[in-house]
Design a protein around this motif. Structure first.
Motif, mmCIF file in Angstrom:
data_model
loop_
_atom_site.group_PDB
_atom_site.id
_atom_site.type_symbol
_atom_site.label_atom_id
_atom_site.label_comp_id
_atom_site.label_asym_id
_atom_site.label_seq_id
_atom_site.Cartn_x
_atom_site.Cartn_y
_atom_site.Cartn_z
ATOM 1 N N TYR A 199 0.789 -1.185 0.017
ATOM 2 C CA TYR A 199 -0.040 0.018 0.155
ATOM 3 C C TYR A 199 0.941 1.188 -0.068
ATOM 4 O O TYR A 199 0.583 2.256 -0.638
ATOM 5 C CB TYR A 199 -1.040 -0.006 1.334
ATOM 6 N N CYS A 200 1.996 1.313 0.929
ATOM 7 C CA CYS A 200 2.862 2.529 0.803
ATOM 8 C C CYS A 200 4.046 2.166 1.676
ATOM 9 O O CYS A 200 4.229 1.290 2.152
ATOM 10 C CB CYS A 200 2.121 3.565 1.610
ATOM 11 N N ASP A 201 5.039 2.924 1.589
ATOM 12 C CA ASP A 201 6.195 2.615 2.091
ATOM 13 C C ASP A 201 7.136 4.100 2.409
ATOM 14 O O ASP A 201 6.523 5.099 2.070
ATOM 15 C CB ASP A 201 7.333 1.684 1.342
ATOM 16 N N ALA A 202 8.102 4.031 3.202
ATOM 17 C CA ALA A 202 8.699 5.179 3.721
ATOM 18 C C ALA A 202 9.330 5.960 2.455
ATOM 19 O O ALA A 202 9.634 7.337 2.332
ATOM 20 C CB ALA A 202 9.804 4.875 4.527
ATOM 21 N N LEU A 203 9.915 5.197 1.244
ATOM 22 C CA LEU A 203 10.411 5.772 0.087
ATOM 23 C C LEU A 203 9.680 6.344 -0.971
ATOM 24 O O LEU A 203 10.190 6.742 -2.154
ATOM 25 C CB LEU A 203 11.851 5.116 -0.049
ATOM 26 N N GLY A 204 8.442 5.717 -1.185
ATOM 27 C CA GLY A 204 7.618 6.035 -2.132
ATOM 28 C C GLY A 204 7.946 5.338 -3.345
ATOM 29 O O GLY A 204 7.599 5.744 -4.458
ATOM 30 N N LYS A 205 8.291 4.012 -3.030
ATOM 31 C CA LYS A 205 8.553 3.195 -4.282
ATOM 32 C C LYS A 205 8.439 1.758 -4.136
ATOM 33 O O LYS A 205 8.327 1.463 -3.023
ATOM 34 C CB LYS A 205 10.031 3.344 -4.665
ATOM 35 N N ASP A 206 8.218 1.251 -5.137
ATOM 36 C CA ASP A 206 8.098 -0.463 -5.063
ATOM 37 C C ASP A 206 9.225 -1.105 -4.204
ATOM 38 O O ASP A 206 10.359 -0.886 -4.519
ATOM 39 C CB ASP A 206 7.663 -1.039 -6.238
ATOM 40 N N VAL A 207 8.886 -1.723 -3.072
ATOM 41 C CA VAL A 207 10.007 -2.499 -2.148
ATOM 42 C C VAL A 207 10.269 -3.663 -2.662
ATOM 43 O O VAL A 207 9.300 -4.668 -2.808
ATOM 44 C CB VAL A 207 9.490 -2.482 -0.792
ATOM 45 N N LYS A 208 11.654 -4.062 -2.830
ATOM 46 C CA LYS A 208 11.720 -5.262 -3.675
ATOM 47 C C LYS A 208 12.371 -5.867 -2.526
ATOM 48 O O LYS A 208 13.436 -5.609 -1.859
ATOM 49 C CB LYS A 208 12.992 -5.180 -4.802
ATOM 50 N N TYR A 209 11.798 -7.178 -2.119
ATOM 51 C CA TYR A 209 12.449 -8.007 -1.285
ATOM 52 C C TYR A 209 12.044 -9.364 -1.434
ATOM 53 O O TYR A 209 10.573 -9.479 -2.006
ATOM 54 C CB TYR A 209 12.015 -7.528 0.253
ATOM 55 N N SER A 210 12.721 -10.404 -0.838
ATOM 56 C CA SER A 210 12.131 -11.786 -0.979
ATOM 57 C C SER A 210 12.374 -12.610 0.158
ATOM 58 O O SER A 210 13.652 -12.394 0.809
ATOM 59 C CB SER A 210 12.849 -12.590 -2.139
ATOM 60 N N PRO A 211 11.283 -13.138 0.883
ATOM 61 C CA PRO A 211 11.589 -13.880 2.157
ATOM 62 C C PRO A 211 12.354 -15.106 1.876
ATOM 63 O O PRO A 211 12.539 -15.684 1.079
ATOM 64 C CB PRO A 211 10.169 -14.340 2.375
ATOM 65 N N LEU A 212 13.282 -15.124 3.113
ATOM 66 C CA LEU A 212 14.304 -16.284 3.313
ATOM 67 C C LEU A 212 14.095 -17.274 4.119
ATOM 68 O O LEU A 212 14.705 -18.113 4.268
ATOM 69 C CB LEU A 212 15.659 -15.526 3.369
ATOM 70 N N SER A 213 13.086 -16.922 4.859
ATOM 71 C CA SER A 213 12.487 -17.886 6.210
ATOM 72 C C SER A 213 11.084 -17.507 6.329
ATOM 73 O O SER A 213 10.569 -16.719 6.123
ATOM 74 C CB SER A 213 13.460 -17.536 7.311
ATOM 75 N N ARG A 214 10.495 -18.490 7.189
ATOM 76 C CA ARG A 214 9.068 -18.276 7.706
ATOM 77 C C ARG A 214 9.296 -17.375 8.818
ATOM 78 O O ARG A 214 10.224 -17.164 9.493
ATOM 79 C CB ARG A 214 8.513 -19.459 8.005
ATOM 80 N N PRO A 215 8.040 -16.507 8.967
ATOM 81 C CA PRO A 215 8.061 -15.491 10.158
ATOM 82 C C PRO A 215 7.968 -16.465 11.467
ATOM 83 O O PRO A 215 7.251 -17.546 11.505
ATOM 84 C CB PRO A 215 6.624 -14.931 10.164
ATOM 85 N N LEU A 216 8.679 -16.003 12.603
ATOM 86 C CA LEU A 216 9.000 -16.813 13.963
ATOM 87 C C LEU A 216 8.563 -15.366 14.961
ATOM 88 O O LEU A 216 8.684 -14.376 14.736
ATOM 89 C CB LEU A 216 10.276 -16.845 14.052
ATOM 90 N N SER A 217 7.617 -16.016 15.903
ATOM 91 C CA SER A 217 7.273 -15.281 16.904
ATOM 92 C C SER A 217 8.421 -14.836 17.974
ATOM 93 O O SER A 217 9.554 -15.793 17.844
ATOM 94 C CB SER A 217 6.272 -15.785 17.649
ATOM 95 N N VAL A 218 8.440 -13.652 18.583
ATOM 96 C CA VAL A 218 9.137 -13.432 19.544
ATOM 97 C C VAL A 218 8.727 -13.559 20.946
ATOM 98 O O VAL A 218 7.730 -12.893 21.140
ATOM 99 C CB VAL A 218 9.745 -11.975 19.332
ATOM 100 N N PRO A 219 9.411 -14.442 21.996
ATOM 101 C CA PRO A 219 8.584 -14.577 23.400
ATOM 102 C C PRO A 219 8.419 -13.357 23.797
ATOM 103 O O PRO A 219 9.273 -12.259 23.804
ATOM 104 C CB PRO A 219 9.613 -15.318 23.876
ATOM 105 N N ASN A 220 7.197 -12.966 24.469
ATOM 106 C CA ASN A 220 6.825 -11.898 25.157
ATOM 107 C C ASN A 220 6.569 -10.623 24.309
ATOM 108 O O ASN A 220 6.492 -9.477 24.991
ATOM 109 C CB ASN A 220 7.952 -11.620 26.355
ATOM 110 N N GLN A 221 6.655 -10.909 23.005
ATOM 111 C CA GLN A 221 6.525 -9.712 22.016
ATOM 112 C C GLN A 221 5.317 -10.001 21.148
ATOM 113 O O GLN A 221 5.195 -11.165 20.867
ATOM 114 C CB GLN A 221 7.795 -9.465 21.375
ATOM 115 N N THR A 222 4.901 -8.938 20.625
ATOM 116 C CA THR A 222 3.587 -9.031 19.893
ATOM 117 C C THR A 222 4.003 -9.215 18.243
ATOM 118 O O THR A 222 3.410 -9.486 17.384
ATOM 119 C CB THR A 222 2.632 -7.845 19.800
ATOM 120 N N GLU A 223 5.345 -8.908 17.963
ATOM 121 C CA GLU A 223 5.959 -8.850 16.609
ATOM 122 C C GLU A 223 6.495 -10.186 16.131
ATOM 123 O O GLU A 223 6.738 -10.933 17.015
ATOM 124 C CB GLU A 223 6.957 -7.908 16.712
ATOM 125 N N THR A 224 6.654 -10.204 14.939
ATOM 126 C CA THR A 224 7.171 -11.477 14.364
ATOM 127 C C THR A 224 8.486 -10.933 13.595
ATOM 128 O O THR A 224 8.491 -9.864 13.367
ATOM 129 C CB THR A 224 6.209 -12.273 13.459
#
Length: 529
Positions: free
Chosen positions: A104-129
């Motif tokens: 939808y949007c990003d900090a630099l106003g351009k298409d963000v090019k990235y490719s996942p190298l792993s699956r998302p993992l949870s962080v103990p006691n945090q809400t982020e992955t």
């Protein structure tokens, strides 16, 4: 007879005379292993600390952005993002997208090019992955820290896993060293040096060190061939040999005097561990609401070949002082795996509590032992609870926190035993990330048959509840105690009211009896658990 004893003593004296010289290589090898491992540990700890700082910087930046932005992709949201990127040393990009990856949007106003190298993992006691990704033109992988926003969108911050070039990881290490940063599920992030020799080492010995990035599921491993570091200590061989020769006479005299004066009892605990005479007994933990079996605590008994059963109070202190508590725990875990794998496969919510000692939190190898023993068994890591015993206080808190973080990263839980007594520091409940509080029988015994309030016990229960930890009451021996605890929200308890510590077969029978499905006439089948 005297001649016979004199002959034996002469043989012992001759052996003792050569022993220090023969021990030179062993002593020097041990010294090299310890010293080089300390140096290697310092390096991996430093890298793990930098990785942790980078990740938590991204988490903090992301939280500030979301806290100051009531909606996404608005001018104020973009302004908040830019402000955080200016304040952060590591933040490279912030991206808003949906679950399907539509940006939808990003900090630099351009298409963000990235490719996942792993699956998302949870962080103990945090809400982020967190997950690892190849981002833009960065030479090394980046960490993608993600926070959900509502039900359809997510906001991610990208930071490099390392602020410096990968080769800088080997600064201060030998050219033959290898260092690897990976996720705890095995996904590799970055490796420098030559990992092939380490990965295919076979019988080749390596000096290794390992560290975790706090509670993040990120592991840093370093290794160097032992032969390469040992070669640098060649000059010490001659010195050690001379010192050993000079001390030989004094050593021999002291040894003979010790043999004459000693009247030590035969305490063959090391042989007993090797022979499998130390057996796990299983103390049932009962759900006070349902009557089902919630799990067990693993207790140790020494079953001698003569049939005598030695209680733990007679040898546990000795085992801890001599360091035998470490191999004893490994032996118990291996037997637990053999005894309860099938049962835990059938009852995935069953919890198994295993005692650890202060030495485990200094040694640090317990994390690898747990992973090696239980990784390919029907007993899942989330079914394991490791109890922090209080025979000695935890002195090296940084190392203890690293061990606890490693166990948490596997999915295991930590329990504080005998909260409020002995060496226990109630601050541990928060600083060490304890998941379960076990209330000592001293407080349970304060409960009277007439049900009068017990302020100290009620306070411990309230404190544990406020900290969000589970509660297990120990030493429950009367129905009045069980009813009092249940009325105050304590769900789990153990003690002779329910059952003593049982052998494996009896415990399995009890588990299947208490947790057996219940069939009611005309109704569907339900479970007692």
């Amino acid at each position: 007879m005297k001649s016979k004893y004199a002959h034996v003593l002469m043989l012992l004296a001759a052996f003792a005379a050569f022993l220090p010289v023969m021990a030179v290589d062993f002593v020097l090898d041990s010294y090299v292993r310890v010293r080089e491992r300390v140096l290697l540990q310092q390096s991996v700890d430093a890298v793990a600390s930098r990785v942790q700082a980078t990740a938590y910087d991204a988490i903090s930046s992301l939280r500030r952005i979301l806290a100051e932005s009531p909606s996404l992709c608005t001018p104020s949201f973009i302004a908040n993002v830019h402000r955080q990127m200016e304040l952060s040393l590591y933040l490279k990009q912030v991206l808003v997208e949906n679950a399907d990856g539509v940006q939808y949007c990003d900090a630099l106003g351009k298409d963000v090019k990235y490719s996942p190298l792993s699956r998302p993992l949870s962080v103990p006691n945090q809400t982020e992955t967190i997950e690892v990704a190849k981002y833009a033109d960065l030479r090394i992988p980046a960490l993608k820290v993600t926070q959900a926003f509502g039900t359809t969108r997510k906001v991610s911050a990208f930071v490099p896993i390392l602020a410096a070039e990968p080769d800088s990881l080997l600064n201060g290490l030998r050219p033959t060293s290898m260092m690897r940063v990976s996720l705890t599920d095995g996904a590799e992030i970055v490796t420098v040096g030559d990992p092939k020799a380490y990965d295919n080492r076979g019988d080749i010995e390596f000096v290794t060190a390992e560290s975790f990035a706090g509670e993040l599921p990120i592991r840093v491993t370093a290794a160097v061939p032992f032969a390469m570091v040992r070669a640098d200590y060649g000059d010490l061989d001659a010195s050690f040999t001379v010192v050993a020769a000079l001390m030989c006479g004094a050593f021999l005299i002291l040894a003979l005097q010790y043999v004459r004066r000693s009247d030590l009892p035969a305490f063959d605990l090391e042989r007993a561990i090797a022979a499998g005479e130390l057996k796990p007994y299983y103390q049932p933990v009962i759900n006070l609401r349902t009557g089902a079996l919630a799990g067990c605590e693993v207790l140790c008994r020494w079953e001698k070949k003569s049939g005598e059963v030695v209680p733990p109070g007679a040898f546990i202190d000795y085992a801890e002082v001599t360091g035998l508590a470490l191999p004893m725990t490994v032996s118990l875990m291996q037997q637990v795996k053999a005894d309860l794998s099938a049962l835990c496969g059938d009852m995935p919510e069953l919890k198994i509590s295993i005692n650890l000692f202060e030495g485990h939190f200094r040694d640090g190898t317990v994390v690898d032992d747990v992973h090696t023993i239980f990784s390919n068994s029907a007993i899942s890591f989330r079914q394991l609870v490791f109890e922090i015993t209080e025979r000695k206080p935890l002195e090296k808190m940084a190392q203890a926190q690293s061990v606890i973080a490693g166990l948490h990263a596997l999915g295991c839980k930590l329990a504080m035993v005998d909260a409020g007594t002995g060496h226990s520091n109630l601050a541990y409940l928060q600083t060490l990330g304890v998941d379960v509080v076990k209330i000592d029988r001293v407080f349970v015994d304060m409960i009277k048959p007439e049900g009068a309030p017990v302020p100290v016990l009620d306070g411990l229960i309230a404190m544990a509840r406020d900290l969000g930890t589970e509660i297990v009451a120990e030493g429950v021996e009367t129905e009045a105690q069980a009813l009092y605890l249940r009325a105050r929200g304590v769900v789990q308890a153990q003690g002779y009211l329910f059952a003593p510590a049982l052998k494996a077969g009896a415990f399995r029978d009890l588990a299947r009896a208490l947790n057996a499905p219940v069939v009611l006439p005309g109704l569907v089948q339900v479970s007692a658990a």
